[in-house]
Design an enzyme around this catalytic site. Sequence first.
Site, PDB file in Angstrom:
ATOM      1  N   ARG A  16       0.826  -1.212   0.000  1.00 56.54           N
ATOM      2  CA  ARG A  16       0.000   0.000   0.000  1.00 56.54           C
ATOM      3  C   ARG A  16       0.859   1.260   0.000  1.00 56.54           C
ATOM      4  O   ARG A  16       0.414   2.315  -0.460  1.00 56.54           O
ATOM      5  CB  ARG A  16      -0.949   0.001   1.204  1.00 56.54           C
ATOM      6  CG  ARG A  16      -1.902  -1.181   1.242  1.00 56.54           C
ATOM      7  CD  ARG A  16      -2.716  -1.330  -0.054  1.00 56.54           C
ATOM      8  NE  ARG A  16      -3.755  -2.334   0.071  1.00 56.54           N
ATOM      9  CZ  ARG A  16      -3.604  -3.620  -0.211  1.00 56.54           C
ATOM     10  NH1 ARG A  16      -2.419  -4.078  -0.634  1.00 56.54           N
ATOM     11  NH2 ARG A  16      -4.595  -4.470  -0.079  1.00 56.54           N
ATOM     12  N   ASP A  64      15.588   5.257  26.333  1.00 58.66           N
ATOM     13  CA  ASP A  64      14.762   5.649  27.481  1.00 58.66           C
ATOM     14  C   ASP A  64      15.285   4.890  28.700  1.00 58.66           C
ATOM     15  O   ASP A  64      15.536   3.684  28.614  1.00 58.66           O
ATOM     16  CB  ASP A  64      13.289   5.315  27.240  1.00 58.66           C
ATOM     17  CG  ASP A  64      12.345   6.039  28.193  1.00 58.66           C
ATOM     18  OD1 ASP A  64      12.609   5.998  29.411  1.00 58.66           O
ATOM     19  OD2 ASP A  64      11.366   6.635  27.725  1.00 58.66           O
ATOM     20  N   ASP A 132      10.126  14.657  27.428  1.00 63.18           N
ATOM     21  CA  ASP A 132       9.135  15.511  28.091  1.00 63.18           C
ATOM     22  C   ASP A 132       9.775  16.631  28.891  1.00 63.18           C
ATOM     23  O   ASP A 132       9.163  17.163  29.806  1.00 63.18           O
ATOM     24  CB  ASP A 132       8.239  14.666  29.004  1.00 63.18           C
ATOM     25  CG  ASP A 132       9.025  13.990  30.128  1.00 63.18           C
ATOM     26  OD1 ASP A 132      10.274  14.134  30.176  1.00 63.18           O
ATOM     27  OD2 ASP A 132       8.400  13.324  30.968  1.00 63.18           O
ATOM     28  N   CYS A 175      16.771  26.092  14.164  1.00 58.50           N
ATOM     29  CA  CYS A 175      16.879  24.932  15.041  1.00 58.50           C
ATOM     30  C   CYS A 175      15.948  25.132  16.244  1.00 58.50           C
ATOM     31  O   CYS A 175      15.305  26.183  16.390  1.00 58.50           O
ATOM     32  CB  CYS A 175      18.324  24.706  15.486  1.00 58.50           C
ATOM     33  SG  CYS A 175      18.930  25.843  16.779  1.00 58.50           S
ATOM     34  N   CYS A 191       3.109  14.863  33.017  1.00 59.25           N
ATOM     35  CA  CYS A 191       1.752  14.311  32.990  1.00 59.25           C
ATOM     36  C   CYS A 191       1.268  13.946  34.380  1.00 59.25           C
ATOM     37  O   CYS A 191       0.072  14.022  34.667  1.00 59.25           O
ATOM     38  CB  CYS A 191       1.721  13.076  32.086  1.00 59.25           C
ATOM     39  SG  CYS A 191       2.089  13.418  30.361  1.00 59.25           S
ATOM     40  N   CYS A 248      21.690  32.818  17.141  1.00 59.04           N
ATOM     41  CA  CYS A 248      21.486  31.562  17.868  1.00 59.04           C
ATOM     42  C   CYS A 248      22.827  30.968  18.270  1.00 59.04           C
ATOM     43  O   CYS A 248      23.715  30.773  17.413  1.00 59.04           O
ATOM     44  CB  CYS A 248      20.718  30.571  17.000  1.00 59.04           C
ATOM     45  SG  CYS A 248      20.530  28.934  17.755  1.00 59.04           S
TER      46      CYS A 248
END
Length: 257
Positions: A16, A64, A132, A175, A191, A248
Site C-alpha cells: 500500500r 529511554d 518531556d 533549530c 503528565c 542563535c
Amino acid sequence: MPELDLSDDELLRYSRHILLDEIGIEGQTRLASATALIVGLGGLGSPAALYLASAGVGRLVLADADKVELSNLQRQIVHRQDTVGQLKVDSARQTLAGANSLVEVVALPERLAGDALHAAVASADVVLDCSDNFPTRHAVNRACVATATPLVSGAAVRFDGQFAVFDPRQADSPCYRCLFAEEGDVSDGPCATFGVFAPLVGIIGAMQAAEALKLLIGMGGAPLGRLLTLDLRSHEWRSLRFAKDPACPVCAQLASL
C-alpha cells in the site's frame, strides 16, 4: 544510507506504500535501509515507534531509562499490562518485534547525554524527540545541529500539543534553540502533575512518524520554520512561523562556516 533489495514478502507487506507515487519501491527501499533514533518511549514515542516499525524503517534505536508503570498504560500504547516493571525500551522492543520482525530494534536503556548522545544521533538518518523536558530537547537539538541530522520534535500536556520539524542540512532552517530559549522552566508540565488526554499523544506521535518517514524517503514538504499547535478541546490547529535566529548560539556559527 545504502539501499537494500526488497523481498517478495516485503513487496506484499508494504504494497500500500509502494502504490503511492510519492513512495514507490525506491522510497520503500530507502526506508528499509534507514535508521531512526527515538528519544523517549512514552506517550509520543509509543505511536511513533509503532508506525515506523510497521512502515518498514529498517533500524530503530530506542532510548529511554525509565520502567513501565501502570499509570503509563492509559496512553503509552507500545507497552502492555504484562510488561509493567520492565524497562520501557525492552517492553517496546517486544511489541515492535510482534508488529514487524523484519525491523532491527536496538534498545538503549539510558538517558542519552554527552558523547553517547552525539554518537547515537550521528548514526541515525532522522531523530524523533519524544522526551518531556527542555534540557533533553536542547541537548538533542545540539547533537542534531552538530551532525546535520533532521529532527522531528513533539510535545503534549493536558489537551495541548505542539509539533515542529528542523533540518540542519538546509542553511536557512532554524533549530529548536531558535524557537525556545534554554533559560526558564525545565519542563512543560509532567503528565503526573497536569494530566494528559490519551488520544492527544497519539495524534502528535503519529505526526512525528509521518514527517520522519517523509524525510527518510526524501519526499519534501516538511513544515520547516513553523510551530504547529493543537488545542484538542476545540480541535483547533494553529501554525506559527518563526525564522532562523542569526544570533542563535547553537546553529548560527555552524551556518557561517
